[in-house]
Write a protein that holds these residues in place. Structure first.
Motif, short mmCIF file in Angstrom:
data_model
loop_
_atom_site.label_atom_id
_atom_site.label_comp_id
_atom_site.label_asym_id
_atom_site.label_seq_id
_atom_site.Cartn_x
_atom_site.Cartn_y
_atom_site.Cartn_z
N ASP A 1 59.50 110.40 51.51
CA ASP A 1 58.04 110.29 51.54
C ASP A 1 57.42 111.03 52.73
OD1 ASP A 1 58.95 108.60 53.50
OD2 ASP A 1 57.84 106.83 52.83
N LEU A 2 58.20 111.93 53.37
CA LEU A 2 57.63 112.76 54.44
C LEU A 2 58.45 114.04 54.53
CD1 LEU A 2 55.41 112.92 56.58
CD2 LEU A 2 57.02 111.93 58.22
N THR A 3 57.94 115.06 53.90
CA THR A 3 58.67 116.32 53.77
C THR A 3 59.09 116.89 55.13
OG1 THR A 3 57.43 116.82 51.77
CG2 THR A 3 58.56 118.67 52.85
N GLY A 4 60.35 117.25 55.23
CA GLY A 4 60.86 117.92 56.43
C GLY A 4 61.17 117.01 57.60
N HIS A 5 60.93 115.71 57.47
CA HIS A 5 61.13 114.80 58.60
C HIS A 5 62.46 114.07 58.45
CE1 HIS A 5 59.89 112.32 61.99
NE2 HIS A 5 60.29 111.25 61.31
N HIS A 6 63.29 114.14 59.51
CA HIS A 6 64.62 113.53 59.48
C HIS A 6 64.75 112.29 60.37
CE1 HIS A 6 65.62 117.54 57.91
NE2 HIS A 6 66.77 117.02 57.46
N GLY A 7 63.76 111.99 61.23
CA GLY A 7 63.91 110.94 62.22
C GLY A 7 64.52 111.47 63.50
N PHE A 8 65.04 110.56 64.35
CA PHE A 8 65.45 110.97 65.70
C PHE A 8 66.80 110.36 66.11
CE2 PHE A 8 60.86 110.02 65.63
CZ PHE A 8 60.35 111.30 65.75
N ILE A 9 67.61 111.16 66.78
CA ILE A 9 68.70 110.64 67.62
C ILE A 9 68.10 110.49 69.02
CG2 ILE A 9 70.94 111.11 68.66
CD1 ILE A 9 71.12 110.40 65.72
N LEU A 10 68.30 109.33 69.64
CA LEU A 10 67.54 109.00 70.84
C LEU A 10 68.18 109.44 72.15
CD1 LEU A 10 66.17 105.47 69.87
CD2 LEU A 10 65.18 107.74 69.49
N ARG A 11 69.47 109.77 72.12
CA ARG A 11 70.15 110.29 73.31
C ARG A 11 71.01 111.48 72.89
NH1 ARG A 11 69.27 108.10 78.66
NH2 ARG A 11 68.97 105.85 78.51
N THR A 12 71.50 112.22 73.87
CA THR A 12 72.40 113.32 73.55
C THR A 12 73.79 112.77 73.23
OG1 THR A 12 73.13 113.62 75.84
CG2 THR A 12 71.16 114.84 75.13
N TYR A 13 74.54 113.50 72.45
CA TYR A 13 75.91 113.10 72.15
C TYR A 13 76.70 112.96 73.44
CZ TYR A 13 80.58 113.09 70.09
OH TYR A 13 81.86 112.74 69.74
N GLU A 14 76.45 113.83 74.39
CA GLU A 14 77.18 113.81 75.66
C GLU A 14 76.94 112.51 76.42
OE1 GLU A 14 77.03 117.66 74.01
OE2 GLU A 14 75.33 116.36 74.56
N HIS A 15 75.72 111.96 76.33
CA HIS A 15 75.42 110.69 76.99
C HIS A 15 76.26 109.57 76.40
CE1 HIS A 15 72.89 107.55 78.87
NE2 HIS A 15 73.06 106.90 77.72
N TYR A 16 76.24 109.45 75.07
CA TYR A 16 77.03 108.41 74.42
C TYR A 16 78.52 108.57 74.74
CZ TYR A 16 72.83 107.97 71.42
OH TYR A 16 71.56 107.82 70.94
N ASP A 17 78.99 109.79 74.68
CA ASP A 17 80.42 110.07 74.88
C ASP A 17 80.86 109.71 76.29
OD1 ASP A 17 82.96 111.42 73.92
OD2 ASP A 17 82.50 112.69 75.63
N MET A 18 80.09 110.11 77.28
CA MET A 18 80.47 109.84 78.68
C MET A 18 80.56 108.35 78.96
SD MET A 18 78.55 110.96 82.23
CE MET A 18 77.08 110.01 81.87
N TYR A 19 79.51 107.61 78.57
CA TYR A 19 79.49 106.19 78.90
C TYR A 19 80.44 105.38 78.01
CZ TYR A 19 75.87 106.72 82.37
OH TYR A 19 75.18 107.07 83.52
N ALA A 20 80.62 105.78 76.77
CA ALA A 20 81.56 105.05 75.91
C ALA A 20 82.97 105.13 76.47
CB ALA A 20 81.52 105.60 74.49
#
Length: 541
Positions: free
Chosen positions: A311-330
């Motif tokens: 219901d909103l052409t071209g819109h995918h939503g958001f990832i809120l942090r970089t992959y590197e942020h998640y990876d480092m802290y995980a």
């Protein structure tokens, strides 16, 4: 004379040999679902020192134990104390001090509630939560024009029900330094004052934090309502160190009795402390997990999807942090013995975090990393929860709240893989159930109803929403008890009524496992027991 003396001594010895064992509390003549490995059903249970010391038939318990406090349940049903595996306990308590916008049928009703609240709260920021444009006749985000006129000199910040969007008036936007040229990664600033996901942070950091007395009141108010709902453990999904310090202090002085499994917020302050000290645990507080946000929410179109919103052409939503942020802290958290729990709504976010967990865990299935919500999962990704050892932590009332409009967001094919709780159960073998309150109501019986029946309270839709993904009653109960305890590494101490475990119980007037579906949510809760203490008792007059 010697015979009489001998007979007397013998009588005393025999009496002492046959004397009953003491208990603090005995419940008998009930229907007691132990939720042990055999899903045994007993009639009575004995409690001593805050622990279960025995359960069995009425004869077994009453013949072997005695207590000054014995309760004849007259057939009432007993379950392990309900565990909410994902909620916002402290924020729920704080929400009771703010304007409640849940159930508003239009933006005009939102305005009316804010104005009414302002009459009795004349100073400071006007804060509230609960509006949902999907419930209005005009299903569009509101604009702040009216708030600007009504409150030209007072900042107003009112969150959408999911917490991933907010409407700010001009004064609040000015406080955050937001202009028409402001940009932010992982969020949007929409015309009319709506902020989504990371954009909200620009304003929120200027809202004065609640004081210590407000926090204490919030915790006690939340506890009172949750005990009345049958909850004995809450998994608070996103806390700061000073907040867990307060919870710990209130536990230790006896004012707070609710058991709390704390997910610490993804914050430098929390990392600075807990990456040095490691997990922290008492009988009532367990700090051994951190909460990431992978994406936003489906209702505000912040959930990150592999393909655009229908219901909103071209819109995918958001990832809120970089992959590197998640990876480092995980990696760092795993090394220190912490569990990682990540909010994932969209199929893109779920896939990314599954990839991340697989990389970080390297085949380790004992860390019990969790994905919170798992709302939209690509069909090819379900099996990965089981193969990677990732626990699905789900909130069934999200399905029955979103079912009216989820198809519009996702389209007819993709929605089939949304709220797919039975598919997730088949993959991992367990699911942890919660509510996400205050987004949803706090009541575990509504969780059970939504999981099993998948209808709203009016019985719609006939046959249930995507009923192939309904859970059985037994599995829903396990998800609210022993499986939720497992998700918290606490299955050896709670989640079932077994000898040696905490005496955390809930007593219902009627049997949840046999109640007609249309009256499940109305079963009265008679008692809630934590550590052997009756912390809630319904007035049965």
């Amino acid at each position: 004379m010697r015979y009489v003396l001998f007979a007397g001594v013998l009588g005393i010895l025999l009496a002492s040999c046959s004397s009953k064992k003491p208990a603090d509390l005995i419940l008998h003549h009930g229907v007691i679902y132990t939720v042990d490995s055999a899903f045994s059903v007993h009639e009575a249970v004995a409690i001593m020192g805050g622990k279960i010391i025995a359960s069995g038939s009425n004869e077994e318990i009453l013949d072997n134990f005695e207590s000054f406090t014995e309760k004849d349940l007259n057939g009432a049903a007993v379950y392990p104390g309900f565990i909410d595996a994902h909620c916002h306990f402290l924020n729920y308590g704080l929400s009771l001090q703010r304007v409640d916008l849940k159930g508003t049928a239009s933006f005009n009703e939102v305005i009316a509630r804010v104005v009414e609240f302002a009459k009795t709260h004349p100073n400071g920021w006007l804060l509230g939560r609960g509006w949902d444009q999907n419930d209005w006749e005009v299903k569009e985000f509101p604009v702040n024009d009216t708030l600007n006129i009504l409150f030209p000199d007072r900042p107003v910040f009112i969150r959408r029900i999911d917490g991933h969007a907010a409407l700010a008036n001009k004064k609040a936007l000015e406080a955050g330094g937001i202009t028409e040229n402001t940009k932010v990664a992982g969020g949007e600033i929409l015309k009319g004052g709506v902020l989504t996901d990371n954009a909200m942070d620009l304003v929120e950091k200027f809202i004065p934090p609640p004081g210590a007395e407000q926090l204490r009141k919030a915790l006690l108010d939340a506890q009172s309502n949750c005990f009345a709902a049958g909850l004995t453990t809450v998994d608070d999904a996103g806390l700061m160190k000073d907040e867990t310090d307060l919870i710990d202090a209130m536990h230790k002085n006896g004012t707070l009795k609710m058991r709390v499994y704390a997910m610490m917020s993804d914050s430098s302050v929390n990392y600075e402390h807990f990456l040095k000290t490691g997990p922290y645990k008492t009988e009532r507080l367990n700090i051994r997990s951190f909460k990431f946000y992978g994406d936003g929410a489906l209702g505000s179109r912040g959930a990150c999807l592999l393909h655009p919103y229908s219901d909103l052409t071209g819109h995918h939503g958001f990832i809120l942090r970089t992959y590197e942020h998640y990876d480092m802290y995980a990696h760092q958290l795993l090394e220190k013995g912490f569990q990682v729990n990540t909010h994932c709504i969209g199929d893109s976010a779920n896939r990314m975090i599954l990839d991340l967990y697989n990389h970080v865990l390297g085949g380790n299935k004992t860390a019990r990393f969790r994905i919170e919500h798992c709302q939209v999962v690509n069909g090819s990704d379900f099996a990965r929860f089981g193969s990677f050892g990732v626990i699905p932590s789900i909130q069934p009332t999200h399905a029955t709240s979103d079912m009216y409009w989820a198809g519009d967001r996702l389209g007819p094919e993709r929605v089939k893989f949304a709220y797919a709780y039975n598919d997730l159960l088949k993959s991992f073998g367990k699911v942890a159930l919660g509510t996400d309150f205050p987004i949803e109501n706090i009541y575990p019986l509504e969780t059970f109803y939504a999981a099993v029946v998948r209808k709203d309270k009016k019985g719609w839709p006939e046959g249930g929403f995507q009923s192939g993904n309904a859970l059985s009653r037994e599995n829903a109960l396990k998800g609210m008890t022993i499986w939720a305890a497992y998700a918290n590494f606490e299955e050896q101490e709670k989640g079932s009524i077994e000898t040696g475990k905490f005496a955390d119980l809930v007593v219902l007037e009627r049997d949840l496992m046999k109640e007609p579906e249309e009256s499940i949510t109305g079963i009265p809760i008679l008692f809630t027991i934590v550590n052997g203490e009756i912390v809630y008792a319904r007035d049965r007059k």
